[in-house]
Design a protein around this motif. Structure first.
Motif, PDB file in Angstrom:
ATOM      1  N   ARG A  17      34.170 -14.712 -28.861  1.00  0.00           N
ATOM      2  CA  ARG A  17      35.093 -15.586 -28.140  1.00  0.00           C
ATOM      3  C   ARG A  17      34.690 -15.697 -26.680  1.00  0.00           C
ATOM      4  O   ARG A  17      34.239 -14.734 -26.076  1.00  0.00           O
ATOM      5  CB  ARG A  17      36.496 -14.982 -28.227  1.00  0.00           C
ATOM      6  N   TYR A  25      43.889 -10.566 -21.436  1.00  0.00           N
ATOM      7  CA  TYR A  25      43.752 -11.438 -22.600  1.00  0.00           C
ATOM      8  C   TYR A  25      44.829 -12.510 -22.571  1.00  0.00           C
ATOM      9  O   TYR A  25      46.014 -12.226 -22.472  1.00  0.00           O
ATOM     10  CB  TYR A  25      43.864 -10.615 -23.875  1.00  0.00           C
ATOM     11  N   LYS A  66      36.454 -16.874 -23.071  1.00  0.00           N
ATOM     12  CA  LYS A  66      37.719 -17.206 -22.421  1.00  0.00           C
ATOM     13  C   LYS A  66      37.452 -17.489 -20.953  1.00  0.00           C
ATOM     14  O   LYS A  66      36.894 -16.660 -20.243  1.00  0.00           O
ATOM     15  CB  LYS A  66      38.715 -16.041 -22.546  1.00  0.00           C
TER      16      LYS A  66
END
Length: 93
Positions: free
Chosen positions: A31, A91, A33
């Motif tokens: 991922r 997160y 971000k």
């Protein structure tokens, strides 16, 4: 990305595409971000990029590769973030 510029959708998309291309060569990428406006936490500025891998070996390979890189005329600052801190404090979906 210039820190004083707003992270518009166009700038975000360009940055994301660039990072996806650069990181696609690394194994077990999970991922990417990118911190957007309003998501800043614990010193993670707008435009900061967090990358998750499925294992630490893949992450280590990427960190070593990016340590001396320059993006948009700026030297990248690359480091590991403790997983507990990342998932509890940084997160963001």
């Amino acid at each position: 990305m210039e820190r004083d510029k707003e992270l518009t959708p166009e700038v975000y998309n360009e940055l994301r595409e660039d990072m996806e291309e650069q990181l696609s060569h690394f194994p077990l990428l999970k991922r990417i971000k990118i911190i957007r406006n309003g998501e800043q936490k614990l010193g993670a500025e707008v435009g900061a990029i967090f990358v998750e891998f499925q294992d630490k070996k893949s992450a280590s390979i990427a960190v070593e590769s990016f340590k001396e890189r320059v993006y948009d005329f700026r030297k990248l600052h690359v480091c590991f973030v403790d997983e507990a801190v990342y998932f509890t404090e940084l997160y963001v979906e």
